[in-house]
Motif scaffolding. Structure first.
Motif, mmCIF file in Angstrom:
data_model
loop_
_atom_site.group_PDB
_atom_site.id
_atom_site.type_symbol
_atom_site.label_atom_id
_atom_site.label_comp_id
_atom_site.label_asym_id
_atom_site.label_seq_id
_atom_site.Cartn_x
_atom_site.Cartn_y
_atom_site.Cartn_z
ATOM 1 N N THR A 321 -3.044 3.428 -9.426
ATOM 2 C CA THR A 321 -2.372 4.129 -8.318
ATOM 3 C C THR A 321 -3.418 4.370 -7.243
ATOM 4 O O THR A 321 -4.624 4.351 -7.515
ATOM 5 C CB THR A 321 -1.782 5.494 -8.764
ATOM 6 N N VAL A 322 -2.936 4.624 -6.053
ATOM 7 C CA VAL A 322 -3.849 4.799 -4.930
ATOM 8 C C VAL A 322 -4.745 6.038 -5.140
ATOM 9 O O VAL A 322 -5.928 6.025 -4.773
ATOM 10 C CB VAL A 322 -3.061 4.824 -3.593
ATOM 11 N N VAL A 353 -0.586 0.709 -7.169
ATOM 12 C CA VAL A 353 -1.234 -0.399 -6.449
ATOM 13 C C VAL A 353 -1.748 -1.421 -7.450
ATOM 14 O O VAL A 353 -1.939 -1.114 -8.626
ATOM 15 C CB VAL A 353 -2.419 0.057 -5.560
ATOM 16 N N ALA A 385 -3.220 6.766 3.417
ATOM 17 C CA ALA A 385 -2.765 5.569 2.688
ATOM 18 C C ALA A 385 -1.261 5.437 2.799
ATOM 19 O O ALA A 385 -0.564 6.406 3.074
ATOM 20 C CB ALA A 385 -3.192 5.661 1.228
ATOM 21 N N CYS A 387 2.240 2.228 2.274
ATOM 22 C CA CYS A 387 2.578 0.818 2.002
ATOM 23 C C CYS A 387 3.656 0.375 2.975
ATOM 24 O O CYS A 387 4.493 1.172 3.400
ATOM 25 C CB CYS A 387 3.007 0.625 0.552
ATOM 26 N N LYS A 388 3.579 -0.891 3.340
ATOM 27 C CA LYS A 388 4.508 -1.429 4.329
ATOM 28 C C LYS A 388 4.711 -2.921 4.053
ATOM 29 O O LYS A 388 3.724 -3.665 3.922
ATOM 30 C CB LYS A 388 3.901 -1.247 5.727
ATOM 31 N N ASN A 391 2.692 -4.610 1.539
ATOM 32 C CA ASN A 391 1.245 -4.433 1.684
ATOM 33 C C ASN A 391 0.832 -2.980 1.442
ATOM 34 O O ASN A 391 1.564 -2.055 1.800
ATOM 35 C CB ASN A 391 0.800 -4.800 3.103
ATOM 36 N N VAL A 392 -0.343 -2.823 0.849
ATOM 37 C CA VAL A 392 -0.921 -1.487 0.707
ATOM 38 C C VAL A 392 -1.928 -1.328 1.841
ATOM 39 O O VAL A 392 -2.625 -2.283 2.174
ATOM 40 C CB VAL A 392 -1.690 -1.390 -0.632
ATOM 41 N N TRP A 393 -1.971 -0.147 2.458
ATOM 42 C CA TRP A 393 -3.030 0.082 3.452
ATOM 43 C C TRP A 393 -3.732 1.405 3.169
ATOM 44 O O TRP A 393 -3.105 2.382 2.765
ATOM 45 C CB TRP A 393 -2.518 0.021 4.897
ATOM 46 N N ILE A 462 -6.122 -3.616 4.250
ATOM 47 C CA ILE A 462 -4.725 -4.004 3.984
ATOM 48 C C ILE A 462 -4.742 -5.163 2.994
ATOM 49 O O ILE A 462 -5.483 -6.135 3.195
ATOM 50 C CB ILE A 462 -4.001 -4.469 5.275
ATOM 51 N N LYS A 464 -2.093 -7.354 -0.220
ATOM 52 C CA LYS A 464 -0.806 -7.445 -0.913
ATOM 53 C C LYS A 464 -0.964 -6.805 -2.277
ATOM 54 O O LYS A 464 -1.187 -7.482 -3.277
ATOM 55 C CB LYS A 464 -0.399 -8.923 -1.072
ATOM 56 N N ILE A 466 1.181 -4.221 -3.591
ATOM 57 C CA ILE A 466 2.314 -3.392 -4.041
ATOM 58 C C ILE A 466 2.779 -3.850 -5.414
ATOM 59 O O ILE A 466 2.903 -5.048 -5.676
ATOM 60 C CB ILE A 466 3.459 -3.490 -2.999
#
Ligand code: ADP
Length: 472
Positions: A321-322, A353, A385, A387-388, A391-393, A462, A464, A466
């Motif tokens: 996890t983040v 993540v 932090a 996600c979109k 993608n995780v940012w 950023i 990929k 997720i």
């Protein structure tokens, strides 16, 4: 033999051959038709002569001649007005001429060579003329006679010769015309091939910019366009290779430079220890210096190894996890941040993540370390932090010294430092972001910078990462 010559000669020969064949067939058909017509007419003529002679020599009340004729001469005398304009001769079995209508030059013919009532004919050339002589062996008044006709066929032979001359002239004219058209076509067709050959030679000699200009959509056009695509890809690959070679050269140069400075200092201190008797305090200082520079070199060597290995590494993806990821990195940075009294603000969100956790921790450590160095004493670091779109940012913002915009494109290069002496004093070798960049690349992600001098820097990672419903 060149392709152009092959196409030219083959097409030319086919045109010439088919034209000649067609001409010869047409000419001989026309000639034979006329010739056979003449032969048929002459056959009718000789049969008429024979029939009429038989008629007048026979005692037949149905005919005009009530009294049978006594001799062939008498019969001819009666009939010759009917046969005006015809050239004929009547001879006895031995070849003795009984009657000849004109002074035509008959060739002598033996009765033995003829079969009764079978018409025989031949064409004879006399001087410039051609003559058809027809003969038949018949029986008149119980005697064998040879009836012969003679016809001048010179005209149809002259016509044939005239047609042959016209035909030869036509073949020559069509041959020249077809050779010209053919030559133009062959030049048009082989021109792009020559261009291709030229382009291949250029590329072989190292000029990868050469392209073939040919807009037609035919097979050569497809070949030219494929060739251009290939040349484009080749040019790009070569450019990339050159850039890589240049980068490697620069890397080797920078590495040599990085190593030389601590080595020179270490050799200097070691030499000093060797040559002079030193005070205890100075001696310890020199030894500590050698140890710290040695450690720096060791760290440099480790970073270099990391840089080279991680460039082509396959990430070992694990789910986490983040929050766990950030806590792990912040835990490692705690002593440094505490020492500088740096405040860290963490995000409140948490979500699963997916990443190579070891490598991603490494990236976070580098970014946090840079942020801490830039922020300095009592600095502030804010982490966010989210996600979109799969993608995780993670963004790490510091309120440090920042850097000029034009430096941002260079800081990912190995050994690049904005403030060299400051970075070196803080133990940096300019390899951290190069390593981070490689790690983000193998995660198929990116690392973005936004910075303003005096205000601070925000680094956003950023990738990929997720984890979907299935947990993968
Ligand atoms: P180093 O090990 O020297 O820190 P890096 O590759 O990590 O090397 O960074 C390259 C350079 O980028 C640094 O020397 C520094 O000048 C600049 N830099 C990186 N992060 C920051 C930041 N947060 N604020 C200001 N400058 C930064």
């Amino acid at each position: 033999m060149k392709l152009s010559w092959k196409i030219f000669s083959n097409t030319f020969l086919v045109v010439l051959f088919s034209l000649t064949l067609e001409g010869v067939v047409l000419l001989s058909m026309t000639f034979h038709k006329t010739y056979l017509l003449e032969v048929e007419r002459e056959k009718e003529s000789i049969e008429n002569i024979h029939r009429e002679l038989v008629t007048v020599l026979a005692y037949d009340s149905s005919t005009l001649y009530k009294e049978p004729m006594k001799s062939i001469e008498e019969a001819i005398d009666v009939l010759k007005d009917n046969w005006q304009g015809r050239s004929y001769r009547i001879s006895d079995e031995s070849g003795l001429v009984i009657f000849q209508s004109d002074d035509a030059e008959f060739s002598d013919r033996e009765a033995g060579g003829l079969s009764p009532y079978r018409i025989k004919y031949s064409i004879e050339k006399k001087g410039d003329g051609y003559f058809l002589q027809m003969s038949v062996l018949a029986e008149l008044l119980g005697e064998s006679v040879i009836i012969e006709t003679h016809k001048d066929l010179t005209q149809i032979f002259v016509e044939k010769e005239d047609q042959q001359k016209i035909f030869i002239l036509t073949v020559i004219a069509v041959g020249i015309l077809s050779a010209l058209i053919n030559a133009v076509n062959v030049i048009k067709l082989t021109k792009p091939i020559h261009k291709l050959i030229y382009a291949v030679k250029k590329i072989r000699s190292g000029d990868y910019t050469e392209r073939v200009k040919y807009k037609e959509k035919d097979e050569v056009g497809i070949l030219a366009s494929d060739f251009n695509n290939m040349a484009e890809q080749l040019e790009e690959k070569i450019k990339l290779l050159k850039e890589t070679a240049k980068k490697q050269e620069e890397l080797a140069g920078s590495l040599a430079h990085e190593i030389r400075t601590p080595l020179t200092a270490m050799i200097g201190y070691a030499d000093l220890i060797k040559r002079s008797k030193m005070e205890e305090e100075d001696f310890l200082y020199a030894v500590n210096y050698i140890i710290s520079e040695g450690k720096r070199l060791e760290a440099l060597s480790n970073r270099m190894m990391q840089l080279l290995i991680e460039k082509n590494a396959m990430p070992n993806y694990t789910n986490s996890t983040v929050q766990i990821l950030l806590d792990d990195a912040l835990e490692a940075m705690k002593p440094v941040f505490d020492k500088k009294n740096i405040t860290v603000k963490k995000p409140s969100v948490d979500f699963p993540v997916r990443a190579d956790l070891e490598l991603m921790k490494n990236v976070l450590l580098n970014i946090l370390d840079n942020g801490g160095k830039a922020a300095g004493m009592n600095g502030e670091i804010t982490i966010e932090a989210g996600c979109k779109e799969g993608n995780v940012w993670i963004s790490i913002k510091d309120n440090g010294i920042g850097m000029p915009k034009e430096e941002i494109s260079k800081i990912r290069e190995a050994f690049y430092r904005v403030d060299k002496s400051r970075s070196r004093a803080e133990g940096g070798a300019g390899l951290g972001l190069a390593i981070c960049s490689n790690i983000m690349n193998i995660h198929k992600g990116e690392m973005l910078f936004d910075s303003e001098v005096g205000k601070g820097t925000t680094v956003t990672l950023i990738w990929k990462g997720i984890v979907d419903e299935q947990g993968v």
